[in-house]
Write an enzyme that holds these catalytic residues in place. Structure first.
Site, short mmCIF file in Angstrom:
data_model
loop_
_atom_site.label_atom_id
_atom_site.label_comp_id
_atom_site.label_asym_id
_atom_site.label_seq_id
_atom_site.Cartn_x
_atom_site.Cartn_y
_atom_site.Cartn_z
N LYS A 277 0.85 -1.20 0.00
CA LYS A 277 0.00 0.00 0.00
C LYS A 277 0.88 1.25 0.00
O LYS A 277 2.06 1.18 0.33
CB LYS A 277 -0.86 0.02 1.27
N ARG A 351 -10.20 -11.45 1.67
CA ARG A 351 -11.03 -12.51 1.09
C ARG A 351 -10.34 -13.86 1.15
O ARG A 351 -10.99 -14.90 1.20
CB ARG A 351 -11.43 -12.13 -0.34
#
Ligand code: BES
Ligand code: ZN
Ligand code: ZN
Length: 511
Positions: A277, A351
């Site tokens: 990120k 996920r």
């Protein structure tokens, strides 16, 4: 903090501060005489004058404080604008108590809150919640605690409400107390820096909740490996901190007919992994375990309130770090249910860990599965911090959760799971890949990915990335990690946790 029922008339009430809501179309003195016909005339006159001097209109959140100087036992009356009477609902009760708490907490030792409609138990519960929520603060790392926050003056809150049985009233006070404290417990877990709130500490917090009706098991990496949790362990590979898989089981006694499984995303820090990120994108990523914190808090409150159903709390906890053994983009993982996943973006890690948490939940054979996760940045773009996105395979379950969210003051908004989104998860070399096309319905794609792991069971997915973090405090909402979801899930469970129920049938009342 002690919450009780006020039985005295207001003119005889001994709390230091008495708080009275005022609707938009009435004056404070009118409100006062409605809640106590015996109120001395000179008090009414002075309140009338004070309101005129201040130009008080009863607009939502407006405040008027009147000092009694011995005219009545209470030292002050605080009037709070409630806005339009027709729009008053349970959330107004919670908000009103929160505003009251923020304004009298610095000065008074005791307070009495007056409910302005015939009591629904839910109002009483919500007022207690609101008080807890608004007085929360996290000062552990302040060497010089913030003065305003430090003065937690009020230690006793009495609620004055008419028209309910005493036993029911006491139960509502308790439910509000338990739920409010559970939310603050989760906020505490989220507020801790990632270097402290590791998967190990999260697991320790879960273990500490175990009791008569709640069992807690922590699976180590080797046990997760034996169970085939390749997706979960794949994410954990880049981190030094050992991952923990937490399984909590609340048993609701002989009357328990249904079992609800709740899975939480427990990424104690999300750096993105090798798909790193940006600095700004990483700043608050300690809150990527908010779903996990919510699950722990829900299990804690459930074990205290004992609803007649079974609840499974499942948390996959790990850091997402770019260590030397970290997942490479392009790696293929085998999830617990046997599906293979090409990891095209290591930042879509939530996920992956949820894939195994959901598969694990399926193996326990619950009646329905709910997952809660700070899953996508796109849901923040779509809904901001006002609501969480809800997706799922079962309309009734989703409707019931949306209704619970309304009473809980935690809004859920539906997003679609169109079949088309599945196309974007097609991989050339595996059963599916973990990230769809950049910038295209990424919240729904994430939901679509999760759907591959619920084996057709009734399931709902809550993407709380937006409301789980706030930059400003307001009413019952604190700054920082909010623990969004604890209340709505508790309302849902206390209403039976039954996705087959008619969502309109029950006014979210806690027994
Ligand atoms: N934890 C983030 C989602 C997130 C972003 C939560 C901002 C709160 C605020 C999640 O793991 C993530 O990075 N998701 C990616 C998915 C993408 C790579 C498909 C995202 O949303 O950008
Ligand atoms: Zn991520
Ligand atoms: Zn994440």
């Amino acid at each position: 903090m002690e919450f009780t029922r006020e039985t005295n008339p207001i003119s005889a009430c001994t709390a230091e501060a008495v708080i009275i809501g005022v609707f938009a179309d009435e004056k404070p003195a009118e409100a006062l005489v409605k809640v106590d016909h015996e109120m001395p005339q000179d008090v009414l006159n002075q309140v009338k004058e004070a309101a005129e001097l201040d130009g008080f209109k009863g607009k939502a959140r407006e405040l008027l404080s009147w000092k009694s100087f011995g005219k009545i036992p209470a030292k002050s009356l605080l009037f709070i604008g409630l806005g339009d009477e027709k729009e008053y609902d349970v959330s107004t009760s919670r908000r009103y108590a929160a505003i009251a708490a923020r304004s009298v907490n610095k000065t008074a030792k005791s307070a009495c809150l007056v409910l302005r409609r015939p009591a629904l138990l839910a109002d009483v519960q919500a007022m207690v919640e609101g008080w807890h929520l608004a007085t929360y603060s996290f000062n552990k790392y302040k060497s010089q605690p913030d003065e305003a926050k430090e003065k937690k003056g009020v230690t006793a809150v009495a609620i004055k409400a008419e028209g309910v049985e005493h036993a029911d009233f006491a139960a509502a006070l308790r439910a509000g107390d338990v739920i409010g404290e559970a939310v603050n417990f989760a906020r505490e877990l989220i507020a801790e820096p990632a270097s402290y709130m590791t998967p190990t500490r999260l697991a320790e917090n879960a273990v500490a909740l175990a009791g008569d009706s709640l069992t807690v098991q922590v699976l180590e990496a080797s046990q997760a490996e034996n169970l085939g949790m390749g997706a979960f362990l794949g994410v954990a590979r880049g981190a030094e901190e050992p991952p923990k898989f937490i399984y909590m089981r609340y048993t609701g006694g002989a009357d328990a007919k249904r079992t609800v499984a709740i899975c939480g995303k427990g990424i104690t820090f999300d750096s993105g992994g090798l798909s790193l990120k940006t600095a700004a994108g990483m700043e608050h990523m300690k809150y990527d375990m908010s779903g996990a914190a919510v699950v722990l808090a829900v299990m804690k409150a459930t074990a205290q309130l004992n609803p007649p159903l079974n609840v499974l709390g499942i948390v996959a906890a790990t850091e997402n770090m770019p260590g030397h053994r970290a997942l490479h983009p392009g790696d293929v993982l085998v999830a617990m249910n046997g599906k293979t996943i090409e990891v095209n973006n290591t930042d879509a890690e939530g996920r992956l860990i949820l894939a195994d948490a959901l598969s694990y939940a399926v193996q326990q054979n619950p009646d329905e599965i709910i997952d809660i996760a700070t899953l996508t940045g796109a849901v923040v773009t779509a809904l901001g911090r006002a609501a969480a996105g809800i997706m799922g395979s079962n309309r009734k379950l989703m409707e019931n959760l949306v209704e619970s969210g309304k009473s809980a003051g935690e809004k859920l908004w539906p997003l679609p799971l169109f079949d088309e989104y599945k196309d974007s998860l097609k991989s050339d070399i595996a059963d599916l890949k973990n990230a769809g096309s950049k910038g295209e319905a990424s919240t729904s794609c994430a939901g679509m990915f999760l759907k591959e792991f619920v084996d057709g069971k009734p399931w709902a997915h809550l993407d709380i990335a937006g409301p789980a973090w706030m930059d400003k405090e307001k009413d019952e909402i604190n700054k920082g990690g909010t623990a969004f979801g604890v209340r709505l899930l508790m309302y849902y469970l206390l209403n039976g946790g039954d996705s087959t129920a008619d969502p309109q049938s029950s006014l979210r009342v806690v027994q």
